[in-house]
Design an enzyme around this catalytic site. Structure first.
Site, PDB file in Angstrom:
ATOM      1  N   CYS A   1       0.863  -1.185   0.000  1.00 41.63           N
ATOM      2  CA  CYS A   1       0.000   0.000   0.000  1.00 41.63           C
ATOM      3  C   CYS A   1       0.892   1.225   0.000  1.00 41.63           C
ATOM      4  O   CYS A   1       1.817   1.327   0.811  1.00 41.63           O
ATOM      5  CB  CYS A   1      -0.909  -0.017   1.222  1.00 41.63           C
ATOM      6  SG  CYS A   1      -1.792   1.548   1.491  1.00 41.63           S
TER       7      CYS A   1
ATOM      8  N   GLN B   1      -1.453  10.602  16.058  1.00 44.17           N
ATOM      9  CA  GLN B   1      -1.755  10.921  14.659  1.00 44.17           C
ATOM     10  C   GLN B   1      -0.882  10.085  13.713  1.00 44.17           C
ATOM     11  O   GLN B   1       0.305   9.892  13.975  1.00 44.17           O
ATOM     12  CB  GLN B   1      -1.513  12.405  14.390  1.00 44.17           C
ATOM     13  CG  GLN B   1      -2.482  13.326  15.112  1.00 44.17           C
ATOM     14  CD  GLN B   1      -3.831  13.428  14.418  1.00 44.17           C
ATOM     15  OE1 GLN B   1      -4.160  12.645  13.538  1.00 44.17           O
ATOM     16  NE2 GLN B   1      -4.625  14.401  14.819  1.00 44.17           N
TER      17      GLN B   1
ATOM     18  N   GLU C   1      -9.441  14.221  29.366  1.00 36.25           N
ATOM     19  CA  GLU C   1      -9.700  13.143  28.405  1.00 36.25           C
ATOM     20  C   GLU C   1     -10.506  12.070  29.126  1.00 36.25           C
ATOM     21  O   GLU C   1     -10.241  11.769  30.299  1.00 36.25           O
ATOM     22  CB  GLU C   1      -8.374  12.574  27.891  1.00 36.25           C
ATOM     23  CG  GLU C   1      -8.475  11.291  27.101  1.00 36.25           C
ATOM     24  CD  GLU C   1      -9.269  11.447  25.819  1.00 36.25           C
ATOM     25  OE1 GLU C   1     -10.252  10.710  25.658  1.00 36.25           O
ATOM     26  OE2 GLU C   1      -8.896  12.282  24.991  1.00 36.25           O
TER      27      GLU C   1
ATOM     28  N   CYS D   1     -11.331  17.090  12.811  1.00 36.06           N
ATOM     29  CA  CYS D   1     -11.087  16.075  11.784  1.00 36.06           C
ATOM     30  C   CYS D   1     -12.333  15.837  10.934  1.00 36.06           C
ATOM     31  O   CYS D   1     -12.339  14.936  10.101  1.00 36.06           O
ATOM     32  CB  CYS D   1     -10.612  14.761  12.419  1.00 36.06           C
ATOM     33  SG  CYS D   1     -11.789  14.048  13.580  1.00 36.06           S
TER      34      CYS D   1
END
Length: 438
Positions: free
Chosen positions: A147, A270, A320, A395
């Site tokens: 890929c 990320q 969080e 996002c």
């Protein structure tokens, strides 16, 4: 074809209807077979190009026509960046009610082999197991040898695992029957070329582990560890709760914005390190820190943005809801000698409300929520803390636009926004926004 949908489909018009056509480029004219027709919208597939665009390119991936991973391999990268800018601009205008002048999407220097995390689903094949990616809108696994979004080490590890399965007769997991052993192959890599390999199994123990380790070591020079994860549930969730280390170490370390982060298999990080550094640099610029501010970072994950801001702020508070991420964040603060950052586990709105009741007033609030955006109560709680600036890292343009509208009604207006391409050749796009009362 005059534009693109959020998913990267070409958009045209026919007899007053909007028509969506995949694998087409703005400026092209196509003969299209209509597959589904509603009152105002139709879906079709291109049969024959009547007028091609100079921005069209031949796909450089042999799997792109079948695999659901990439949406933009049929166009020049500059046109992809244009499509992503339009996606953000359209969402802000239509859903957010704001008409802001957007700069061009900040593109990657190299749109190839940027992913530092790869998850291969595994399925039974006619002869050997299939290890690759899902076909578009299905759970059919396509066998993918390589890929172009992932490092070559991932392809080498995949090949070694496939050889081990064949040699040791390891059965692939079958979603339909719930039988078979290997469900997923999961790989992390870092800038230094190190690789952490995890095998997700439908069982408790992995057989013939020594043979697997030998094959992986021969194929992947940067291999530092092999981890086994047990997931025996009938679920689409990839990772189970139980881990053990088969060989080596169960983590990688990565440097981001001059800080060192330790990443285990489930850690969120990320996938495009180079573009993430540019994204965070923008967030820091928008925050306008002078060294004295208190910053509240909601949805802080393992503390990447929090610690980047702590280098320039007086105090940073991160929140969080995932307990493991908060533990990682605390360890990352210690690892980097950051004593002006503290982390709390809890719902973003509840933590912000609690801090407000304690009299804490941050000058800057940073939010980096998941794709679903902010919970409905969070904008009101943030506005009630009366920060000078809000930095929103998004996002998903649609949920960003919805939240921008909510903030606007609370007196916080969009000052500027910048799209950033963290996921070249796919339809995803990140956006950094600055909001203030001024």
């Amino acid at each position: 074809i005059h534009g693109y949908t959020a998913e990267g489909l070409g958009v045209g018009r026919l007899d007053g209807r909007v028509v969506f056509v995949p694998d087409t480029v703005r400026g092209e004219t196509w003969e299209v077979q209509l597959l589904k027709v509603n009152k105002n919208v139709a879906w079709g597939k291109g049969v024959k190009p009547l007028e091609a665009s100079p921005l069209r390119v031949e796909s450089d991936c042999p799997h792109s026509a079948k695999c659901g991973g990439c949406q933009y391999r049929h166009m020049d990268y500059t046109e992809e960046l244009y499509a992503k800018k339009c996606r953000v601009s359209d969402a802000l205008r239509r859903l957010g009610g704001v008409d802001v002048e957007l700069p061009d999407t900040l593109g990657a220097d190299d749109p190839l082999r940027y992913r530092n995390k790869v998850q291969f689903p595994v399925a039974p094949g006619k002869q050997d197991a299939l290890i690759g990616f899902y076909r578009l809108r299905s759970h059919d696994v396509i066998d993918v040898e390589d890929c172009l979004l992932q490092p070559t080490s991932a392809s080498a590890a995949r090949k070694a695992v496939k050889q081990w399965m064949s040699q040791c007769q390891i059965p692939a997991y079958d979603e339909a029957s719930g039988k078979g052993l290997l469900r997923h192959l999961y790989l992390r890599s870092n800038q230094a070329g190190q690789v952490l390999c995890c095998l997700i199994i439908n069982g408790k123990k992995l057989p013939h582990g020594r043979i697997l380790i030998d094959l992986l070591q021969q194929s992947v020079p940067g291999l530092v560890g092999v981890v086994v994860n047990s997931n025996t549930k009938d679920t689409n969730v990839i990772l189970g709760d139980a881990y053990y280390t088969l060989w080596g170490q169960d983590y990688l370390e990565e440097i981001l914005c001059g800080l060192t982060f330790r990443l285990s298999v489930p850690s969120f990080f990320q996938v495009n390190r180079a573009q993430t550094e540019r994204l965070y640099a923008l967030a820091l610029e928008y925050a306008g820190l002078t060294g004295n501010e208190t910053v509240l970072d909601l949805y802080c994950g393992i503390g990447t943005i929090s610690l980047a801001m702590a280098k320039q702020a007086g105090r940073v508070i991160g929140a969080e809801i995932v307990p493991e991420a908060i533990e990682d964040a605390k360890e990352n603060a210690l690892r980097n000698g950051m004593n002006n950052a503290e982390f709390f586990c809890g719902d973003a709105g509840e933590v912000a409300f609690k801090l407000a009741n304690e009299g804490i007033r941050p000058q800057v609030v940073c939010v980096d929520p998941p794709r679903k955006g902010l919970q409905a109560d969070v904008p009101g709680v943030i506005a009630g803390m009366n920060p000078d600036r809000i930095v929103y890292v998004s996002c998903d343009p649609a949920t960003l636009a919805r939240d921008i509208k909510r903030f606007d009604e609370l007196g916080y207006h969009l000052v500027k926004a910048q799209p950033v391409d963290l996921f070249p050749r796919t339809a995803h796009v990140e956006t950094v926004c600055l909001l203030s009362r001024k």
